[in-house]
Structure formats: C-alpha cells, structure tokens
Design a protein around this motif. Structure first.
Motif, PDB file in Angstrom:
ATOM      1  N   PRO A  29       0.825  -1.205   0.000  1.00 49.57           N
ATOM      2  CA  PRO A  29       0.000   0.000   0.000  1.00 49.57           C
ATOM      3  C   PRO A  29       0.857   1.252   0.000  1.00 49.57           C
ATOM      4  CG  PRO A  29      -0.783  -1.576   1.638  1.00 49.57           C
ATOM      5  CD  PRO A  29       0.520  -2.095   1.137  1.00 49.57           C
ATOM      6  N   GLU A  91      -5.477  -1.363  -0.611  1.00 52.82           N
ATOM      7  CA  GLU A  91      -5.538  -1.214   0.836  1.00 52.82           C
ATOM      8  C   GLU A  91      -4.875   0.073   1.293  1.00 52.82           C
ATOM      9  OE1 GLU A  91      -4.043  -3.659  -0.703  1.00 52.82           O
ATOM     10  OE2 GLU A  91      -4.900  -5.602  -0.173  1.00 52.82           O
ATOM     11  N   SER A 338      -2.474  -6.605   5.953  1.00 55.75           N
ATOM     12  CA  SER A 338      -3.193  -6.617   4.670  1.00 55.75           C
ATOM     13  C   SER A 338      -2.841  -7.894   3.921  1.00 55.75           C
ATOM     14  CB  SER A 338      -2.823  -5.387   3.833  1.00 55.75           C
ATOM     15  OG  SER A 338      -3.049  -4.196   4.539  1.00 55.75           O
TER      16      SER A 338
END
Length: 709
Positions: A29, A91, A338
């Motif tokens: 991310p 994410e 994540s």
C-alpha cells in the motif's frame, strides 16, 4: 573525494534503489516517500544481484557492464510493467497496531521516573552495580506492564460504548484527518533531518581521519570477493560466503566506474543511513510515522551496534542484520495487516535476500521464522472459526513457502560444493569450528554495546507491548506484536549462549529490534506529557520529568557516540606504506599467488595486501588462529600451513615445492612483528630477489633455486 562520492551515490541509486521503485508501489500500500524508497532499496538489493550472478554464470563471464545494465533494466522494467497492467494495491497504508495511550497512573509514572533517574545517574558516572541494573530492569518492566494493562482496560470500556476515534481501536489516537495534515507538514522533513544527522555522524570520522582509506579490516575480504565477481562471476577459491553483497558491489562498480577499494570509503558510511531508514519504516508500519521518527533517531543517532559493524568493515552483516532483516519484519507486518498475494511476494523476496547476503543473519532469520510459525500456527488454529483467519492463513502460508523455496535455492548455491563460495571445503567444517568458539560477554556489556537509553526504552516498550497483546482484537495485530517480542527475545537469548557460535553478533544486532521497541517505549512517555490541568497536575509533572530524563540520557549518549565515532583511531586503518606496497603489487600482477605476513600494520591483516594487489591467495594466519580459526579459506588449512612454512623457514628444501605448487610470485613481509624470518629471506639471495622496499614493507620475488644437499 567529492567526485568519487557523486559517482558512488549515483551508482548506488542506479543499482541499489531505483530498480525496485515500481515494484515497491506494486507490492505494498502507498505510504510516504521514505517508506517507498526503503522498500525500493530492499527489492533492488534482493533482485539485482541475483540477476547479475545468474547472467554472469550463464554466459561464463564476470559482472560486466552489460550484465549490470541488463540486471538493472529487467528489475526496473518488469516493475513498471506490473504497475501499469495491474495498478497499486487498494488497501490503505495504516499502522498495524493501536497507538499507546497516555499514561495517567501516578504509580506507573513514578516507577518510570525513578528507573530513568537511576539510568541517568549511571550514564553520568555512578557505578552501575548489578543490583542497580536489576532494579532499573524490574521497575521498567513493571511500569510497561502496568501502562499496557491500564490502557487496555480503558480501551475495553470505550469499545463497549463505541469504536475508537482513530479507527484502529487505539485510545486517544489522532484521527485520520489530523494525522494526514501532520504527515504533510512534518513527516518527510523530520525524517530528512534525522537521516542528514545520521549521515553527518557516519561520514565525520572517515572524512576527518581515515581518508583516503577506511577503518575496518573485513572490508578487504569484501573487496577481494567483489573483484572476483567483476572478473569471474564467483570467488570459489577464497571464502565460503553468500554472494549478495559482493555481486551488488560489482554492479555498482561497473555503473560508477570505481573499484571496490575506491567505492567503500565514499559509500560504506551511507549504509548507516539505510539502516536508520529501515528502523523508521518498521516503527511507522507498527504504530505510525511519529514512532518511525523516534525509531530512526534512536537507531541513527544513539545506537552503537551498527556503527561497530561499520568500523570493522562488516558491511554484509550490517546490510543484512540492520536493513534487510528489519525490512523483512516490516514486510511481514504488512502481510499480517493486509494479507494478499502481493504482500506475500514482498515478504518472500525481502526475506530470502537475507540468506543471499549473510550467513549469521540467515541464522537470525531461521530462528525468527521458526518462532513465528510455531506461535502463529497455534494461535491461528485456535481462531480457525473466525471470519478473518482463513485469508490471513493462506497469505502467510504462501509467503512462507515462497520464502523457503528462494532461501533454499540461495543457500544451495552458496554452500554446496562447486558453487559460488563453497569451493572444495565442506560447509560442515566451517559450521563446526564456529560453534562454541566465541565467548559470551557479561550482561552489563549490552548497555555499552548498544547504549543504555536504547536498552532501557526497549525494555519499557517490550513490556508494554507484551502485556497489551491480550487486549488486541485482530489476529494480524496479535501476530504483529508477537513477532517483535519474539525477535527481541531470540536475539537476546542468542547473545547469552556460545552454542550458536556468534553470541557477540547476536548482542550487537539485537539493536535492530530493540531500537524499534524503544520507540514504542518513548511514545508511552511522550504521549503523557501535554496534559496539564487540575486535578491531574501531578501526573503531568511526573510525565514531564520522565520525558526530560529520556531526552537527556538519549542526548548525552548521542553526543558521546558522535564524539567516539569522529575520534581518530590508531588501529584498523591502512598504513600509507602498506598501501604503497599494495599499489606496487597491483601494477606488477602477472597472475599466480602471493604470500604475506598474517598481520600488516596494527588492525590490518594480510587480506588487505591481497585486495590491493588483486590476488585471492595465499592467505596466512597466526599459529593460534590456524589452531583455532573462526573461518577458513575454501581450500581448508593446507594453504595456511604452506604460507607459515615459507614465512618461518624460507631456506628449507620444502619451500621449493610450495612455491611451485602454489605458483607463488611474491613474498610480502611487514618489518614489525615476529611472524617471518626476515633475516632468512635477506640471506637467501638465490631464492628471493628484493623488488620493493620502504620503512614498513619489503617484497621479494620468489625463484626456484636448487636446495643445498
């Protein structure tokens, strides 16, 4: 120097940072620029050397310029293609763990104030008795546990009324909008200041006292291996050693046009900036950027461990233990927060690179992953019916399996006979001579090796982190906290036993996780300061006193560390007269091997002469080191015994066979010491012709003279 520094930095950016930039954006991310560059460097260092070694071995060449360019281009181009075709992850890049709540309990703050007051007194010169250190340890551990318990109970009460304001379950955390505004204004400038101060600390000593050389004897071994990578793509006749650092050095040398011995003095100090950046990334991933800044400050300005590795020239150890392993844990935290195929790939590639760079760091990796698998599997099995467990378990299994495959491939290439570093010597021999060969240092030595402020803040942070695990709600959060705790515990346990062969390395490299835990401990205190209103004014006074204590002790030790690092050293720096002999050897290198005395000037071994002259053998050890070696050449003890025979008995008949069998061209003698029969070489003019001489070194050309009856 400035021209070489510019070329070296451009080469390092081209080979060690830029290639992974797009992959960093594709695999994780989005975060700040500092995080993006750190992941880009980790991916570049994990992939470019692998491709360079593979291409060099495939085509039977060394690491040529085209091999370096193709390796860089493949990593850079493939990452750009992946990012264009599939895009960045969806994410958000949020901290994995809730931020610690401010401490509002008077007894807890009193314990912290008393403990750090004693620690400050010790730092100012009060004798550190064992009972005093034990009292500080117990007080900080108890304070951390009490702080976490109080915060956990308060958070549990808030959870019954509604979700926390920060969206992560953390008490008193800043909301996303506030955090975003602060990040825009302060995050990157604060990080830049810390990195700049770290660079000043790293470069000040070498620039003022070392140039044009650099302190540390081990750098010459890495120079020899890098030279062999440039010429042949391997170094099977020198040492059993993973090829990652030497291959990366070779690529940077090709791109920059510098030799390894020209590259290290201008680029090696920058490795300390890289390790500081890694501490920032991990702490940011755990609790947020403010804790990242604290971890970077502790790692770059206060911690002593990485600077000791730098001063000894142990660059692969520094790179693997303080950068790649820290980035591996950051990638693991990303996977736990994540879970996805992309985070699993990032975890696998970063983790396996540790094996490609250093053998002792590979031991750290194996122990840490074994502990994470054991604890994580048990925990996930107990929570197997939870909705979020299957996805996390699949991503974790994918990442661990991929990492295992890559790590086995790298280890096989390095340690199996006939491969890049294995030569003809069995790896089992190298392992057996290391086990139990290094003494365990006293427990108080840890405070000196790392700095007491990092240790005590780390104890406070670890105690709070461990005690707060039971209040965490999500499996990923629990495993993330357990990972940091297990990492610190394993590294400390490794420093307390000689069975692993490297207790002093474990002690020194414990600083990596402890600086991150110390940032958490500092956060506990500093978040408690701003409250100043009745009827809790006493709490604010104690919190302010604790904050002042940790700032004073950390600042004092940072000042002492800078003064020590910038102070001139009298051992471990190449003597100009030895360097002149090495330059002569380079100019007259027509192949073959050389023999030199085991020690040259103080702190410099004969490997410096090999590196400067462009040779890989013969190495020579002292009698004690031959009997009790920490490492051996790939051919074992035979070349060491041959060198010793020639140096001590130059006129013996046996020497003729050694000179012929080993193709010895020159004998290099350091005039000071008792490791050679100087008079014997001078007397036998038929066998030894003097070709170079200065006040410190004399070089003889070896001839095959008939042995007298």
């Amino acid at each position: 120097m400035l021209a070489d520094l510019a070329r070296a930095l451009l080469g390092a950016l081209a080979a060690g940072t830029v290639p992974g930039y797009f992959w960093a954006g594709f695999l994780r991310p989005a975060g700040g620029l500092g995080e993006r560059l750190a992941y880009s460097a980790a991916i570049s260092m994990a992939s470019v050397p692998v491709l360079a070694v593979a291409l060099a071995r495939l085509f039977g060449t060394g690491v040529t310029l085209w091999v370096a360019i193709v390796s860089i281009a493949v990593v850079l181009g493939s990452g750009a293609l992946a990012l264009v075709l599939r895009g960045a992850p969806d994410e958000p890049s949020c901290p994995a763990l809730p931020r610690p709540a401010a401490v509002r309990d008077l007894p807890t703050l009193a314990l912290i104030v008393v403990a750090f007051g004693l620690a400050l007194a010790s730092a100012l010169g009060v004798a550190a008795r064992w009972w005093l250190l034990l009292a500080i340890l117990i007080a900080l551990a108890a304070a951390g546990a009490l702080a976490a318990t109080g915060a956990g109970r308060a958070e549990a009460g808030r959870a019954e009324a509604g979700p926390g304001r920060d969206g992560t379950g953390g008490a008193e955390g800043a909301g996303p909008n506030t955090s975003g505004r602060l990040s825009t204004l302060l995050r990157e400038p604060a990080l830049a200041i810390i990195l700049a101060l770290t660079a000043v600390r790293a470069y000040a000593g070498p620039v003022r006292h070392d140039w044009p050389y650099l302190r540390g004897s081990d750098q010459f071994s890495h120079a020899v291996m890098a030279e062999q990578m440039l010429a042949h793509g391997s170094y099977g006749s020198y040492l059993i050693y993973p090829p990652g650092f030497s291959a990366l050095t070779a690529v940077i040398c090709r791109v920059s046009g510098l030799t390894p011995l020209d590259l290290f003095p201008v680029l090696a100090p920058a490795l300390l900036v890289l390790t500081t950046l890694a501490a920032y990334v991990l702490a940011t991933r755990l609790w947020g950027w403010e804790y990242g800044i604290a971890a970077a400050a502790l790692s770059g300005l206060v911690l002593r461990g990485p600077y000791a590795s730098f001063a000894e020239g142990r660059y692969p150890d520094l790179t693997a233990a303080y950068f790649l392993l820290v980035m591996l844990v950051a990638a693991l935290i990303t996977l736990l927060a994540s879970p996805s195929a992309r985070s699993a790939v990032l975890f696998a590639v970063t983790g396996a690179s540790v094996v490609f760079y250093h053998s002792v760091a590979s031991l750290y990796l194996a122990l840490l992953l074994a502990a994470v698998v054991l604890v994580g599997a048990s925990y996930l099995l107990a929570r197997r019916h939870a909705a979020d467990t299957p996805r996390l378990a699949r991503a974790l299994v994918l990442g661990l399996a991929s990492l295992g495959v890559l790590a086995v491939a790298y280890a096989g290439y390095t340690y199996l006979p006939g491969k890049s570093g294995a030569g003809g010597s069995g790896t089992s021999t190298a392992v057996s001579i290391a086990l139990g060969s290094q003494p365990v240092l006293s427990v108080p030595h840890l405070l000196t090796a790392l700095s007491s402020s990092v240790v005590w803040l780390g104890v406070l942070g670890l105690a709070a982190l461990a005690a707060g695990i039971r209040y965490l709600r999500q499996p990923g959060q629990v495993l993330a906290a357990l990972t940091l705790v297990l990492w610190c515990v394993l590294m400390y346990a490794g420093s307390r036993t000689a069975a692993d062969g490297f207790p002093q390395r474990f002690e020194r490299d414990l600083g990596g996780p402890l600086a991150v835990a110390g940032a958490f401990g500092a956060g506990l205190i500093l978040r408690s300061v701003p409250r100043w209103r009745a009827p809790r004014r006493a709490v604010a006074v104690l919190a302010a006193a604790a904050a002042v204590e940790i700032l004073v002790i950390s600042g004092l030790q940072a000042f002492r560390a800078v003064r020590a690092d910038t102070h001139p050293v009298h051992t471990g720096i190449l003597d100009p007269q030895v360097a002149a002999a090495g330059a002569w050897l380079r100019q007259h290198n027509t192949g073959g091997t050389i023999i030199s005395t085991p020690a040259m000037n103080p702190g410099i071994t004969n490997r410096a002469v090999l590196a400067m002259g462009g040779y890989t053998g013969l190495q020579s050890y002292s009698a004690f080191r031959i009997a009790h070696p920490r490492s051996l050449p790939t051919a074992g003890r035979a070349p060491l015994l041959d060198s010793r025979q020639v140096l001590l008995h130059p006129a013996s008949c046996r020497v003729n066979g050694i000179l012929l069998r080993q193709d010895v061209r020159y004998i290099v003698l350091y005039r000071f010491g008792q490791t050679a029969d100087l008079a014997g070489f001078l007397a036998d003019k038929a066998r030894y012709r003097r070709v170079f001489e200065n006040p410190s070194v004399v070089i003889y050309a070896a001839a095959r003279a008939p042995c007298p009856a």
